[in-house]
Write an enzyme that holds these catalytic residues in place. Structure first.
Site: not given
Ligand code: GLC
Length: 646
Positions: A181, A249, A279, A281, A323, A393, A517
């Site tokens: 996003h 987002q 990473r 995400d 992730e 997180d 968090r």
């Molecule tokens: C991942 C990140 C988290 C974030 C989410 C949305 O899970 O670790 O912190 O809120 O992505 O981008």
């Protein structure tokens, strides 16, 4: 053999003579080897004949993107290829941090390289550093740009200087690619909000609730408490926009190949700053389909592999971290299955181990941990885990209900117990944590809190209970002793090496206060670092204990990940027993006690594994030999032993 291994072979001859000509020649070879896969993946996703032109565009884009990479980084790519699966090395020890909370800005991070070296860190994950909306921005996971460094962290020049210094000091760098996003302020989103049909097609947008309702029927909610539902109405354009995470987002629409092409360019621009690990995400969410939960879909896997194969062609040294904080059986798929085996992501978060460690602390038993790990499918040999105690997180209870039932517990009651244990609902629990995104309709909830506070240090210090402080410290060291010795890259959350407690300052910040968090994202305590020489403080004991374990890990070749973790049954429900085996019958055996009482293990188990000879065992961590006086070995509360063969 996966594609990386193939490229290593192709590059091996030219590695000694890395002139411009051979860099280009190797790129051409990579294109030739990867293109059939890229084509197949591309057409599996974009089979409509109207998309044909985009494949041609992609083919033309690859050399253009290769040209944007500096010769220095092109050479580094080949050096990394030459190092084989460098990410599996015992020398890898990671730290995750927010730049501003750690030491103000990128220059501040550069200044702290000696600190990383003192601790033994060789791998850094810097949380998002690019521009983001001024208000709420999910810690930078709402991106206004994939490349422009946010002014609060410094400049692009500072970033390049930092990455070059990290390379000089043998520290690998990981940055996020927020692939699912953008923020609603991203240039594409802004154009979409002005009515551009082209850019509206980059997102999922609908004129009424018909399609959103059809999606919602099977879509779970990621942030039910603060951002319920998966669509947000934008009156500027009278449209419902898909927003699976927060309302600001916007989910990218990868069924549009143009989005893939543009995001590939963004990805290359990001890694061209000197990133070694990307990473990826929230990658489980990349493909959406009505009638499904739109997570872990086969198309998402194809898309990730497509990104991977293209990036490998351009920058063969850079690797991917998945992730995917999803069920154990789903996580493993991000390493690639079938003909994509080993070609998707090289690294993935071991979220199952993380959740199971917290489960074992609360229950003081290792039954679920051992059972789940024993039943988890093996991973491809080129891949590795990120093992972590906790990250930025929340801690989700990613446990398999079937296994909870099989050991005789009720899954619903068990999950409620864990939430109560960690979130201050039980007087006797030492933990000070908070529920995150509790959903009363499902009973689902997650946990926030710093490692030290969840393990009892905050409560013990508040009440000045010496013994409880000691126990909390032992728990912190034991969990880190596990992630440092389990197969994969250990990743320490910055501050946990000092036992940093919860940080409540986020409650005074309007843009953060709804997101607990932030309680587990404390500013780095440089005051505590200055006093590390005062030996009897919790921070000093934890720091020294960790530094010691890290240095031993780095000296012990058996800790490199060759899929050599073997779990054993300790025949005691409070103990965890696993071995890192070597080819020459050598090994290290890890034994940990999750109970508050001393526990025993039958010595014959360790004798048969070869860790007791003539009544003597040797612990690497204390470098002590212990002579046995009976057929039982006693393990003290929250002790961890790294046994070597005499
Ligand atoms: C991942 C990140 C988290 C974030 C989410 C949305 O899970 O670790 O912190 O809120 O992505 O981008």
């Amino acid at each position: 053999m996966n594609q990386t291994a193939l490229h290593r072979k192709l590059a091996s001859k030219d590695l000694k003579d890395l002139q411009k000509g051979s860099l280009q020649k190797l790129f051409d070879l990579r294109v030739a080897t990867n293109l059939p896969l890229i084509r197949e993946l591309f057409y599996s996703l974009y089979s409509d004949p109207k998309h044909n032109t985009y494949f041609k565009e992609l083919q033309e884009l690859l050399p253009v993107l290769f040209e944007t990479r500096s010769d220095e980084l092109k050479n580094r790519d080949l050096q990394l290829l030459k190092k084989g699966n460098w990410y599996q090395s015992e020398k890898m020890v990671g730290m995750q941090l927010y730049v501003d909370l750690f030491n103000k800005n990128l220059k501040g991070i550069e200044e702290k390289i000696p600190y990383f070296k003192e601790l033994g860190i060789t791998f850094l994950h810097l949380m998002p550093i690019t521009t983001r909306p001024k208000g709420e921005n999910d810690g930078g996971y709402a991106v206004n740009s994939y490349t422009a460094v946010d002014r609060r962290f410094g400049s692009k020049k500072d970033l390049l200087s930092l990455t070059s210094k990290l390379r000089e000091n043998g520290i690998y760098l990981m940055l996020d690619f927020v692939v699912n996003h953008t923020s609603d302020e991203y240039p594409w989103a802004k154009k979409a909000l002005k009515g551009s049909p082209k850019y509206q097609g980059y997102y999922y947008m609908f004129p009424d609730r018909t399609v959103p309702d059809a999606f919602e029927a099977s879509l779970p909610e990621v942030f039910p408490a603060t951002s319920p539902g998966n669509f947000t109405y934008r009156k500027e354009i009278d449209r419902w926009v898909m927003t699976v995470f927060n309302t600001y987002q916007w989910d990218l629409n990868y069924s549009n190949p143009k989005v893939f092409l543009e995001m590939l360019s963004n990805l290359v621009a990001l890694v061209n700053n000197g990133v070694d690990v990307v990473r990826f995400d929230a990658l489980a969410f990349l493909w959406k389909k009505i009638g499904t939960n739109s997570q872990n879909l086969p198309e998402a896997h194809l898309l990730i592999t497509l990104f991977r194969m293209c990036l490998q062609t351009i920058t063969p040294g850079v690797i991917f971290l998945a992730e995917a904080i999803v069920a154990p059986k789903d996580i493993i798929k991000y390493f690639g299955e079938g003909n994509r085996k080993g070609n998707e992501c090289e690294v993935a978060y071991n979220a199952s181990l993380m959740a199971l460690l917290w489960n074992s602390i609360a229950t003081k038993k290792t039954l679920l941990l051992t059972k789940t790990l024993q039943n988890s499918p093996g991973k491809p040999e080129e891949t590795t885990w990120i093992n972590y105690v906790r990250c930025h997180d929340d801690i989700g209870l990613g446990l398999e209900d079937q296994y909870i039932s099989e050991i005789g517990w009720d899954p619903w009651l068990h999950r409620s117990f864990l939430l109560d244990y960690y979130c201050q609902k039980l007087d006797w629990s030492p933990a000070i944590g908070y529920t995150f995104m509790y959903n009363p309709s499902t009973g689902d909830g997650r946990i926030t809190g710093s490692c030290a506070s969840l393990l009892g240090l905050e409560k013990a210090m508040r009440n000045s209970q010496e013994e409880a402080i000691e126990i909390a410290i032992k728990k912190i060291l034991m969990l880190h002793g596990i992630i440092l010795s389990f197969g994969g890259i250990p990743l320490i959350y910055a501050g946990d090496e000092l036992g940093t407690l919860n940080d409540y300052s986020y409650l005074n910040n309007d843009h953060k206060k709804e997101d607990s968090r932030w309680v587990n994202r404390p500013a780095h305590d440089w005051g505590a670092v200055a006093k590390l020489k005062e030996d009897d403080r919790p921070a000093s004991i934890i720091f020294q204990g960790l530094t010691h374990m890290i240095s031993l890990r780095k000296k012990t070749k058996l800790f490199s990940d060759t899929n050599n973790v073997v779990l054993h049954d300790p025949r005691n429900p409070h103990l965890l027993l696993y071995e890192r085996t070597g080819k020459k019958k050598n090994g290290v055996c890890i034994l940990a006690n999750f109970d508050e009482h001393p526990q025993i293990i039958d010595a014959s188990i360790l004798v048969s594994l070869g860790y007791i000879k003539e009544g003597v065992l040797h612990d690497l961590l204390t470098n002590r030999k212990r002579s046995l006086h009976s057929g039982l070995v006693e393990v003290q509360p929250y002790d961890i032993l790294w046994l070597t063969k005499p």
